[in-house]
Write a protein that holds these residues in place. Structure first.
Motif, PDB file in Angstrom:
ATOM      1  N   ILE A 233       2.304   4.691   1.350  1.00 15.05           N
ATOM      2  CA  ILE A 233       2.265   5.250   2.717  1.00 15.05           C
ATOM      3  C   ILE A 233       1.432   6.530   2.739  1.00 15.05           C
ATOM      4  O   ILE A 233       0.663   6.791   3.657  1.00 15.05           O
TER       5      ILE A 233
ATOM      6  N   ARG B 119      -1.639   6.189   5.038  1.00 19.75           N
ATOM      7  CA  ARG B 119      -1.979   4.794   5.342  1.00 19.75           C
ATOM      8  C   ARG B 119      -3.490   4.597   5.350  1.00 19.75           C
ATOM      9  O   ARG B 119      -4.063   3.991   6.261  1.00 19.75           O
TER      10      ARG B 119
ATOM     11  N   GLU C 104       0.851  -1.188   0.000  1.00 13.89           N
ATOM     12  CA  GLU C 104       0.000   0.000   0.000  1.00 13.89           C
ATOM     13  C   GLU C 104       0.893   1.246   0.000  1.00 13.89           C
ATOM     14  O   GLU C 104       1.953   1.241   0.633  1.00 13.89           O
TER      15      GLU C 104
END
Lengths: 783, 235
Positions: free
Chosen positions: B5, B69, B3
């Protein structure tokens, strides 16, 4: 023209920190207000007093004696020291004004030949010839709803004698009208003065052709003291009770105390305010110059010279100064009239002059220039050192070094939490500013503390005086001394729990060159109605031989226990006796000398009683109002009542003082904190960016101010103590002896109030912390 | 695939300067990956500082969204934004912004105080080569040393993302090179995502990815499979 842009910048600076600016302006304004107000009120009073005394020919020396032929008195003006002498009768009687209790009325004789102490007629006309008329002191008449044309009943030697009020008058002798030194506040309802024809009064009192007082004007070039001594020498042995100069004349004495204060304060107060303002201006401008470093560099690079740049900052100081000065002087101007009138009314002083002395504008402007302008130049002097090239480079970080705490108490420092270290580092690095904040708080504490000290001490004075020392309710003085049957007679007239006779005679008391006229009271050694406490607070009895002396007189005469005093009196035909001081006693209201009846007998050979102390729930004044031989009745209850009325005024004055203290404290702390925030905007923003919350940044400031406040309060305690001692030593008079006893509660209350002021400041700056712009502070180098 | 950040979606930022509207960002979108060393390069006024400030939660976009996130910064209140800066972001400024009243150690402590699991102060100071200068005050240090302290301060919080705004802007050439080398080293050793903004094109060669900006837009995103070491950069 060149400076116009800079002026605009100046105005913006003011606008952006308007609250800081306003707080300072208020301080300067208060300084100038007090200058203009107090000096003008003093001037008006002074001129009025002098003029009033002159117009009414207020005497300079006063003698009191047992009745003497008036011809003898009138001839006293053949003394070379005397320009004019006039005999008169002064006698205290009771008067029926249609109330339950009969007030004391001081009858003063007048005659057509009188030139001295002339009453000033406000309404009606002075009594003519032997007509049954009196002229009443205006404030007594007003307090008792008496008008010209009304009748009042004088009670003379127990007999009512009706007279008509022909006039309402004021007198230079009774500008401050009190019965005697034991009654420090005017009680217009219960004490008045009436002027009556001399011959009529002589007849009424049964003393034809005689007088018991003389008043004098001194010959040119002769001092009052010399004239007094000459009169004393001539009259010694002729029933002389006392000779005093105008300085000791009760009304003049009281008004002089007040005016002396006014004069001292009229210079001290403005200077204190301006000094505080100067300290804050110094801090503000030196900080401004520091943060304007780049701007100054740019200005100089552009072609502004040192003088122009310096002028820019000086203008800020002058703008502040003159805004405050204009506001203060305008407000002062507006208050001069009402305040003068208030004073004039309190002292029954006819207004001879209501002038506004414009020279004080000049004084004010000069003071403002010196304090604000001078400080401005001094604070901005660093402008001269800044060179354009240096200014353009990023500023070197201010030098850091181990602080005192760290070096002296390394272990404490290590154990301290980080956030506290942060606070200490900053405080110890800005020592001057911290010191200003601490001094400001200490000063505020002192200003706020004083009213609480005073209220506390007044309580102590009254409670001790009337619950521990003078536990009687009434002190009755007789016109003529009486024996045992006279006391029994009083006992029959009054429902009393306890009656104690006393003997009281005026004495001249001296030690070396120091002397004082004192009414000495003799009591039985086991007196329970009047008790005494020595300087250490221990209860003591009246000694069989020797005397007790109040601390004020002891200080005046420079004596302590074991010293000997010389006493002489008309009762002793001027013969001098020396008596040992057994103890100095605490006496807060009035002052005096006390001894046993035995000791008095040895001095005077007199066994009779001149008065009684009475403990009674009865209305003794009413019970004795028709008694023939009663000269005066002193009621402790009345005194407390009158005093309570005055407390209203006192509390207003003290509240003002607390308010001023608050304004001062706010202005100082708000400014130091604001400067601290501005200076550290970048640091605070860095902390915010690091992840500190607004609350956490704010907390650092709060802690700094808590420390400043705590240090200020701690410093404030000895400071206020010292101020109280100083003030008390200035304020001791024959009427009041303020014990420098401080109720610890006063410290606590002042501390709490100062804490509240600090909290208000912290609330006011909270917005500033919240408004810190993170980005601007970090990226911008220009202000 | 991992993913990102941090992600920016269609950011615009308009400043009202009096009657003039300045468009600092125009529809900027980007993603940064964990452990990445990103360089945002562009001339002054291109919007790179504005972008950095928005990514760091110090400024808010006029429109668009930033997610860290997966959490949107725009949904956070003031306290949550403070938490975000506190726990996730390390900032390094051109002018260091050290607290002058604090020693080097204390400046770092200022950061470690805030977080639950900071790196050791000794360790980070050692990493930036200032173990021996810990008790010195900023005024007793050179610019390079001050910047090292600032980096140590940012790093000590063990942040997910280190944002550096012209970190060499106030330094001389040699010192600048050393600072860049240090940042790269820390990025490798700690796996911290580093974003450097600079107007210095030469620095771009260091980045794993380079975002070129002009007039408020990202004009080019360039992958750099073999970034050069700091010591090899010349300007």
């Amino acid at each position: 023209m060149v400076m116009q842009t800079l002026n605009r910048r100046l105005l913006r600076t003011v606008r952006n920190s308007w609250l800081q600016f306003t707080a300072l302006v208020v301080i300067i304004a208060l300084g100038l207000l007090s200058l203009v107000l107090l000096t003008n009120v003093y001037q008006n009073m002074h001129v009025s007093k002098v003029e009033y005394y002159r117009q009414q020919s207020f005497a300079e020396v006063f003698a009191s004696f047992t009745y003497q032929p008036s011809g003898y008195i009138d001839r006293l003006d053949n003394l070379p020291e005397i320009r004019r002498s006039e005999g008169r009768i002064v006698s205290d009687i009771r008067v029926d004004v249609g109330r339950d209790t009969h007030p004391t009325l001081r009858l003063v004789s007048i005659s057509d030949e009188n030139r001295l102490n002339r009453p000033l007629t406000q309404q009606g006309a002075l009594p003519r010839g032997r007509s049954r008329e009196v002229a009443l002191l205006t404030r007594f008449a007003e307090a008792n709803d008496i008008e010209v044309g009304d009748s009042v009943e004088l009670i003379i030697r127990g007999e009512p004698f009706s007279v008509e009020v022909s006039a309402l008058v004021d007198s230079p002798e009774f500008v401050y009208a009190i019965e005697d030194i034991k009654n420090p506040y005017p009680d217009d309802t219960n004490f008045g003065v009436a002027y009556m024809d001399l011959n009529l009064l002589q007849d009424l009192l049964g003393v034809p052709g005689q007088v018991n007082e003389a008043t004098f004007l001194t010959a040119p070039g002769v001092s009052w003291d010399e004239a007094r001594d000459a009169v004393q020498e001539r009259m010694e042995g002729r029933g002389l009770r006392s000779v005093i100069t105008r300085d000791d004349q009760l009304s003049h004495f009281m008004i002089s105390i007040e005016m002396d204060f006014l004069q001292q304060f009229s210079f001290a107060i403005p200077l204190v305010f301006l000094a505080i303002a100067a300290a804050i201006i110094y801090m503000l401008i030196s900080r401004l110059v520091k943060s304007d470093r780049v701007v100054i560099g740019v200005l100089k690079a552009t072609g502004y010279d040192n003088r122009q740049v310096l002028m820019h900052y000086l203008k800020y100081a002058l703008f502040l100064g003159f805004a405050g000065a204009a506001l203060g002087m305008a407000a002062g101007h507006a208050f001069v009239g009402p305040t003068t009138e208030l004073y004039m009314e309190f002292f029954e002083l006819p207004l001879m002059q209501m002038r506004y002395d414009w020279t004080f504008i000049v004084v004010g402007v000069v003071l403002t220039l010196i304090f604000c302008g001078g400080t401005g130049v001094w604070a901005a002097r660093d402008v001269l050192k800044i060179s354009p090239a240096d200014a353009m480079r990023p500023p070197a970080p201010p030098p850091g070094q181990r602080n005192l705490l760290e070096v002296s108490f390394p272990r404490l420092w290590e154990r301290m939490s980080f956030s506290w270290k942060l606070v200490w580092r900053h405080l110890l690095r800005n020592k001057k500013r911290f010191a200003l904040a601490v001094l400001g708080v200490a000063f505020t504490f002192t200003v706020v503390f004083f009213p609480f000290y005073a209220l506390g001490v007044i309580d102590i004075m009254f409670i001790q005086q009337f619950e521990e020392f003078e536990v009687y309710d009434y002190a009755v003085s007789f016109e003529q001394p009486v024996g045992g049957e006279g006391i029994s007679h009083v006992g029959e007239l009054v429902q009393a729990e306890l009656i104690e006779p006393f003997a009281e005679y005026p004495f001249n008391v001296s030690r070396g060159w120091r002397e004082h006229n004192v009414v000495v009271r003799a009591l039985s050694t086991d007196s329970t109605l009047q008790r005494f406490e020595d300087a250490r607070g221990g209860i003591i009895e009246v000694p069989a031989s020797g005397l007790l002396i109040s601390q004020y007189l002891a200080e005046e005469l420079g004596v302590g226990p074991g010293d000997r005093l010389t006493l002489s009196s008309h009762v002793t035909d001027g013969e001098e006796h020396t008596v040992e001081v057994q103890a100095v006693i605490n006496q807060y209201l009035g002052s005096g000398i006390y001894m046993s009846r035995g000791q008095m007998n040895r001095l005077t050979g007199q066994h009779d009683h001149t008065g009684v102390l009475i403990q009674s729930n009865d209305d003794v004044k009413a019970a004795l109002q028709n008694a023939a031989n009663v000269a005066s009745i002193y009621s402790t209850g009345d005194l407390i009542d009158v005093f309570d009325e005055f407390m209203g005024l006192v509390i207003v004055a003290y509240s003002t003082l607390i308010l001023i203290g608050g304004v001062l404290g706010f202005a100082i702390l708000f400014n130091t904190t604001s400067v601290s925030i501005e200076e550290r905007a970048r640091e605070f923003s860095s902390m915010r960016v690091l992840g500190y919350s607004q609350g956490e940044v704010y907390q650092a400031l709060v802690r700094e101010n808590i420390l400043a406040t705590a240090a200020g309060v701690i410093l404030g305690i000895p400071l206020s103590r010292a101020s109280v001692h100083l003030l008390v030593s200035m304020m001791q008079t024959e009427m009041f002896y303020l014990p420098p006893v401080i109720n610890p509660g006063s410290y606590a209350i002042a501390g709490i109030l100062v804490g509240i002021f600090t909290a208000v400041v912290m609330l006011a700056v909270r917005v500033r912390v919240h408004n810190l712009n993170l980005l601007e502070a970090l990226s911008s180098r220009l202000t | 695939m991992a993913e990102p950040i941090i992600e920016a979606h269609h950011l615009t930022k308009i400043y009202n300067q009096g009657e003039v509207k300045v468009e600092a960002l125009r529809d900027v979108s980007l993603q940064m990956w964990p452990g990445e060393f990103a360089v945002i390069v562009g001339p002054s006024g291109s919007g790179k500082s504005t972008l950095l400030n928005i990514l760091g939660g110090m400024d808010v976009p006029t429109s668009g969204e930033v997610t860290y996130r997966g959490r949107s910064l725009q949904q956070m209140d003031e306290a949550q934004l403070t938490d975000y800066r506190r726990n996730e972001i390390g900032f390094v400024f051109q002018l260091y912004n050290l607290l002058s009243a604090l020693t080097a150690r204390e400046n770092v402590e200022l950061a470690t105080e805030l977080v639950a699991e900071p790196l050791g102060i000794g360790e980070v100071m050692d990493r930036v080569g200032l173990q021996q200068r810990m008790e010195h005050f900023p005024s007793q240090m050179s610019g390079g040393e001050q910047q090292r302290v600032a980096i140590a301060r940012a790093l000590a919080k063990n942040p997910g993302l280190l944002l550096c705004d012209e970190p060499t802007g106030a330094l001389d050439y040699e010192t600048g090179i050393k600072i860049l080398g240090l940042l790269r080293e820390l990025n490798r050793d700690y796996g911290t995502t580093v974003a450097i903004i600079t107007h210095n094109l030469a620095v771009a060669d260091m980045g794993d990815r380079v975002f070129r900006m002009r007039s408020g837009r990202i004009t080019q995103v360039q992958e750099n499979p073999e970034p050069v070491a700091a010591e090899e950069i010349v300007w």
